[in-house]
Design an enzyme around this catalytic site. Structure first.
Site, PDB file in Angstrom:
ATOM      1  N   GLY A  69      40.971  41.704  40.366  1.00 48.17           N
ATOM      2  CA  GLY A  69      42.142  40.545  40.436  1.00 48.17           C
ATOM      3  C   GLY A  69      42.859  40.176  38.988  1.00 48.17           C
ATOM      4  O   GLY A  69      43.586  40.147  38.784  1.00 48.17           O
ATOM      5  N   HIS A  70      41.808  39.969  38.327  1.00 46.13           N
ATOM      6  CA  HIS A  70      42.260  39.677  36.781  1.00 46.13           C
ATOM      7  C   HIS A  70      43.014  40.767  36.220  1.00 46.13           C
ATOM      8  O   HIS A  70      44.106  40.438  35.370  1.00 46.13           O
ATOM      9  CB  HIS A  70      41.016  39.404  35.913  1.00 46.13           C
ATOM     10  CG  HIS A  70      40.082  38.400  36.471  1.00 46.13           C
ATOM     11  ND1 HIS A  70      38.705  38.543  36.810  1.00 46.13           N
ATOM     12  CD2 HIS A  70      40.226  36.968  36.405  1.00 46.13           C
ATOM     13  CE1 HIS A  70      38.328  37.306  37.017  1.00 46.13           C
ATOM     14  NE2 HIS A  70      39.154  36.541  36.685  1.00 46.13           N
TER      15      HIS A  70
HETATM   16  P1  AMP Z   1      39.315  32.878  37.048  1.00 47.26           P
HETATM   17  O1  AMP Z   1      38.936  33.499  36.042  1.00 47.26           O
HETATM   18  O2  AMP Z   1      38.576  32.813  38.474  1.00 47.26           O
HETATM   19  O3  AMP Z   1      39.435  31.400  36.800  1.00 47.26           O
HETATM   20  O4  AMP Z   1      40.667  33.281  37.300  1.00 47.26           O
HETATM   21  C1  AMP Z   1      41.510  33.692  36.572  1.00 47.26           C
HETATM   22  C2  AMP Z   1      43.010  34.064  37.050  1.00 47.26           C
HETATM   23  O5  AMP Z   1      42.659  35.348  37.771  1.00 47.26           O
HETATM   24  C3  AMP Z   1      43.477  33.016  38.203  1.00 47.26           C
HETATM   25  O6  AMP Z   1      45.009  33.096  37.710  1.00 47.26           O
HETATM   26  C4  AMP Z   1      43.020  33.560  39.404  1.00 47.26           C
HETATM   27  O7  AMP Z   1      44.012  33.026  40.483  1.00 47.26           O
HETATM   28  C5  AMP Z   1      43.069  35.112  39.321  1.00 47.26           C
HETATM   29  N1  AMP Z   1      42.747  35.784  40.232  1.00 47.26           N
HETATM   30  C6  AMP Z   1      41.437  35.377  40.474  1.00 47.26           C
HETATM   31  N2  AMP Z   1      40.694  36.478  41.676  1.00 47.26           N
HETATM   32  C7  AMP Z   1      41.748  36.955  41.877  1.00 47.26           C
HETATM   33  C8  AMP Z   1      41.993  37.749  43.119  1.00 47.26           C
HETATM   34  N3  AMP Z   1      41.143  38.386  43.784  1.00 47.26           N
HETATM   35  N4  AMP Z   1      43.368  38.296  43.093  1.00 47.26           N
HETATM   36  C9  AMP Z   1      44.485  38.005  42.286  1.00 47.26           C
HETATM   37  N5  AMP Z   1      44.035  37.226  41.207  1.00 47.26           N
HETATM   38  C10 AMP Z   1      42.881  36.590  41.034  1.00 47.26           C
END
Ligand code: AMP
Length: 282
Positions: free
Chosen positions: A36-37
């Site tokens: 995702g990241h």
């Molecule tokens: P986090 O590290 O969880 O704060 O996420 C950092 C970024 O990655 C944020 O913009 C999240 O929305 C994005 N993100 C996290 N998981 C996913 C995913 N499965 N698909 C797409 N983007 C994601």
């Protein structure tokens, strides 16, 4: 790839790049990276010439009884993944660098947008998010910033902050990346026991079923919510935090499914709270 810990060093290098006419794409994360990241980094690489990613587990967006201390971390692996995915600058500040002693300034999107959905059970969460994102935006001065729709409410709140504060930054919402069985990728999936990991498939499955029903003509948000709730409750270990069918722009509840609709949920498996959502345009 440059790895930078100090705000001043980050500013210096970005100023240089900007002087040379480069455009800056920014991907803020809390690390423990997954596809995702990486999808955000790859998108940024396509659209801008210099990609800045940050890894910072932001204490102000965690509640007192949440998982700040135990949040998964693996900086060596994350650095390698950033390097392999086109990141030019990786910013990894310490908590002291971001919130020095006596820190007292916060950015808050007031009102319903931050009170609904995740805001209801995580009071103060979005205030922490907008504060850190505003700070990171000031430090990186990106042309575009990339956020995942996995955190649908977060994207909407950040877009509102950018509008309200006249920030000259394009927010790019990116699709949710899922595991092969549908589970939305999340750093927190690492907490799940093998049994909960299996059970967690109910989240995406019930959301996809809800979309199918809407495509067949269902227009009643109450019925849609009931179906989702029943399905999720059929898994004993799942504890619903919320299941909502709301306007996809305002996050307000809706009398009928039409226009841009967001179906969002948060469910706990043991101590692990997972979120997921789908959007649908009718
Ligand atoms: P986090 O590290 O969880 O704060 O996420 C950092 C970024 O990655 C944020 O913009 C999240 O929305 C994005 N993100 C996290 N998981 C996913 C995913 N499965 N698909 C797409 N983007 C994601």
């Amino acid at each position: 790839m440059e790895v930078i810990e100090a705000v001043n060093d980050l500013r210096k290098i970005i100023k240089e790049y900007k002087k040379q006419g480069e455009t800056i794409g920014f991907v803020p994360t809390m690390g423990f990276l997954h596809n995702g990241h990486l999808s955000l980094m790859n998108r940024a690489k396509q659209e801008t010439s210099i990609v800045v990613a940050s890894i910072f587990v932001n204490p102000t967006q965690f509640g007192p009884n949440e998982d700040f201390e135990s949040y998964p971390r693996d900086m060596e692996r994350d650095k390698r993944l950033c390097e392999e995915n086109g990141v030019d600058i990786l910013f990894i500040p310490t908590v002291e660098e971001m919130y020095p002693d006596g820190y007292s300034t916060f950015v808050e999107v007031a009102g319903d947008l931050t009170r609904q959905l995740c805001g209801r059970t995580r009071p103060g969460h979005f205030r922490g998010v907008t504060t850190i994102v505003a700070k990171l935006f000031h430090m990186t001065t990106p042309d575009s910033a990339y956020f995942g729709k996995k955190d649908a409410q977060q994207v909407i709140v950040i877009e509102k902050m950018v509008r309200d504060l006249n920030m000259d930054i394009t927010i790019v919402p990116c699709p949710i990346i899922r595991e092969a069985d549908g589970l939305a990728m999340s750093s927190r999936n690492a907490y799940l026991s093998p049994e909960d990991r299996k059970n967690a498939r109910i989240l995406s499955r019930s959301l996809f079923d809800a979309i199918a029903k809407i495509q067949e003509g269902e227009r009643d948000p109450v019925m849609t919510k009931r179906l989702l709730t029943e399905k999720i409750n059929s898994v004993n270990q799942a504890q619903i935090d919320y299941v909502e069918v709301v306007n996809g722009k305002t996050l307000q509840s809706i009398p009928r499914i039409e226009g841009d609709v967001l179906i969002a949920l948060a469910v706990k498996f043991g101590k692990t709270r997972l979120i997921d959502n789908v959007d649908v345009s009718v």
